[in-house]
Motif scaffolding. Structure first.
Motif, PDB file in Angstrom:
ATOM      1  N   THR A 104      -0.951 -31.554   9.243  1.00  0.00           N
ATOM      2  CA  THR A 104       0.038 -31.378   8.188  1.00  0.00           C
ATOM      3  C   THR A 104       0.162 -29.895   7.846  1.00  0.00           C
ATOM      4  N   THR A 105       1.387 -29.450   7.588  1.00  0.00           N
ATOM      5  CA  THR A 105       1.612 -28.061   7.189  1.00  0.00           C
ATOM      6  C   THR A 105       1.159 -27.865   5.744  1.00  0.00           C
ATOM      7  N   ILE A 106       0.377 -26.828   5.515  1.00  0.00           N
ATOM      8  CA  ILE A 106      -0.110 -26.490   4.180  1.00  0.00           C
ATOM      9  C   ILE A 106       0.827 -25.431   3.600  1.00  0.00           C
ATOM     10  N   VAL A 107       1.282 -25.652   2.364  1.00  0.00           N
ATOM     11  CA  VAL A 107       2.198 -24.730   1.699  1.00  0.00           C
ATOM     12  C   VAL A 107       1.482 -24.099   0.511  1.00  0.00           C
ATOM     13  N   THR A 108       1.559 -22.780   0.414  1.00  0.00           N
ATOM     14  CA  THR A 108       1.056 -22.058  -0.748  1.00  0.00           C
ATOM     15  C   THR A 108       2.205 -21.239  -1.322  1.00  0.00           C
ATOM     16  N   LYS A 109       2.133 -20.959  -2.613  1.00  0.00           N
ATOM     17  CA  LYS A 109       3.197 -20.196  -3.259  1.00  0.00           C
ATOM     18  C   LYS A 109       2.617 -19.427  -4.436  1.00  0.00           C
ATOM     19  N   GLY A 110       3.370 -18.437  -4.891  1.00  0.00           N
ATOM     20  CA  GLY A 110       2.886 -17.672  -6.020  1.00  0.00           C
ATOM     21  C   GLY A 110       3.913 -16.704  -6.562  1.00  0.00           C
ATOM     22  N   VAL A 111       3.532 -16.086  -7.665  1.00  0.00           N
ATOM     23  CA  VAL A 111       4.356 -15.067  -8.316  1.00  0.00           C
ATOM     24  C   VAL A 111       3.453 -13.911  -8.721  1.00  0.00           C
ATOM     25  N   GLY A 112       4.070 -12.760  -8.913  1.00  0.00           N
ATOM     26  CA  GLY A 112       3.292 -11.600  -9.297  1.00  0.00           C
ATOM     27  C   GLY A 112       4.095 -10.581 -10.078  1.00  0.00           C
ATOM     28  N   VAL A 113       3.359  -9.701 -10.731  1.00  0.00           N
ATOM     29  CA  VAL A 113       3.938  -8.593 -11.485  1.00  0.00           C
ATOM     30  C   VAL A 113       3.393  -7.301 -10.896  1.00  0.00           C
ATOM     31  N   ARG A 114       4.243  -6.306 -10.756  1.00  0.00           N
ATOM     32  CA  ARG A 114       3.853  -4.992 -10.254  1.00  0.00           C
ATOM     33  C   ARG A 114       4.145  -3.938 -11.317  1.00  0.00           C
ATOM     34  N   TRP A 115       3.233  -2.992 -11.464  1.00  0.00           N
ATOM     35  CA  TRP A 115       3.441  -1.868 -12.369  1.00  0.00           C
ATOM     36  C   TRP A 115       3.073  -0.595 -11.638  1.00  0.00           C
ATOM     37  N   GLN A 116       3.983   0.348 -11.603  1.00  0.00           N
ATOM     38  CA  GLN A 116       3.757   1.653 -10.970  1.00  0.00           C
ATOM     39  C   GLN A 116       3.402   2.640 -12.079  1.00  0.00           C
ATOM     40  N   PRO A 117       2.100   2.955 -12.257  1.00  0.00           N
ATOM     41  CA  PRO A 117       1.696   3.804 -13.388  1.00  0.00           C
ATOM     42  C   PRO A 117       2.194   5.252 -13.289  1.00  0.00           C
ATOM     43  N   LEU A 118       2.369   5.774 -12.076  1.00  0.00           N
ATOM     44  CA  LEU A 118       2.837   7.148 -11.883  1.00  0.00           C
ATOM     45  C   LEU A 118       4.120   7.151 -11.066  1.00  0.00           C
ATOM     46  N   GLU A 119       5.147   7.766 -11.574  1.00  0.00           N
ATOM     47  CA  GLU A 119       6.416   7.822 -10.852  1.00  0.00           C
ATOM     48  C   GLU A 119       6.300   8.549  -9.517  1.00  0.00           C
ATOM     49  N   GLN A 120       5.427   9.537  -9.435  1.00  0.00           N
ATOM     50  CA  GLN A 120       5.312  10.372  -8.248  1.00  0.00           C
ATOM     51  C   GLN A 120       4.587   9.691  -7.086  1.00  0.00           C
ATOM     52  N   LYS A 121       3.872   8.625  -7.336  1.00  0.00           N
ATOM     53  CA  LYS A 121       3.057   7.983  -6.295  1.00  0.00           C
ATOM     54  C   LYS A 121       3.517   6.552  -6.052  1.00  0.00           C
ATOM     55  N   LYS A 122       3.529   6.153  -4.780  1.00  0.00           N
ATOM     56  CA  LYS A 122       3.843   4.772  -4.403  1.00  0.00           C
ATOM     57  C   LYS A 122       2.550   3.957  -4.462  1.00  0.00           C
ATOM     58  N   MET A 123       2.099   3.692  -5.684  1.00  0.00           N
ATOM     59  CA  MET A 123       0.890   2.912  -5.912  1.00  0.00           C
ATOM     60  C   MET A 123       1.182   1.950  -7.051  1.00  0.00           C
ATOM     61  N   ASN A 124       0.846   0.705  -6.870  1.00  0.00           N
ATOM     62  CA  ASN A 124       1.093  -0.302  -7.894  1.00  0.00           C
ATOM     63  C   ASN A 124      -0.191  -0.968  -8.335  1.00  0.00           C
ATOM     64  N   ILE A 125      -0.235  -1.343  -9.588  1.00  0.00           N
ATOM     65  CA  ILE A 125      -1.249  -2.258 -10.088  1.00  0.00           C
ATOM     66  C   ILE A 125      -0.600  -3.636 -10.012  1.00  0.00           C
ATOM     67  N   ARG A 126      -1.277  -4.554  -9.324  1.00  0.00           N
ATOM     68  CA  ARG A 126      -0.684  -5.857  -9.015  1.00  0.00           C
ATOM     69  C   ARG A 126      -1.487  -6.977  -9.664  1.00  0.00           C
TER      70      ARG A 126
END
Length: 71
Positions: free
Chosen positions: A29-51
C-alpha cells in the motif's frame, strides 16, 4: 522595512512504499504523509530561514524545528 516580506508558508506531501524484498514493493500500500510549515528569514541579506514544520503520517505526527534551507 516591511517585516512581513520575510515570512513564508509551505505545504508538502510525500508518497512512498516499503517492503522486505524488491519483488514485493508493487503489492504494498502507498503511504501518504503531509504537512505544513512556517518560514522566517531573520536577516534580509542572507538566504537562511528558521523553519517550523508539522508533518502527519499514517500513524503519528512530528514537529520539526530547523535553521537553514532545504533547497
Amino acid at each position: 522595512m516591511d517585516i512581513f516580506t520575510r515570512f513564508g508558508l509551505v505545504a508538502f506531501v510525500g508518497l512512498g512504499k516499503t517492503a522486505e524484498a524488491e519483488q514485493d514493493i508493487l503489492r504494498q500500500t502507498t503511504i501518504v504523509t503531509k504537512g505544513v510549515g512556517v518560514r522566517w528569514q531573520p536577516l534580509e541579506q542572507k538566504k537562511m530561514n528558521i523553519r517550523v514544520d508539522v508533518a502527519r503520517g499514517p500513524e503519528e505526527s512530528a514537529l520539526y524545528l530547523s535553521v537553514g534551507e532545504a533547497f
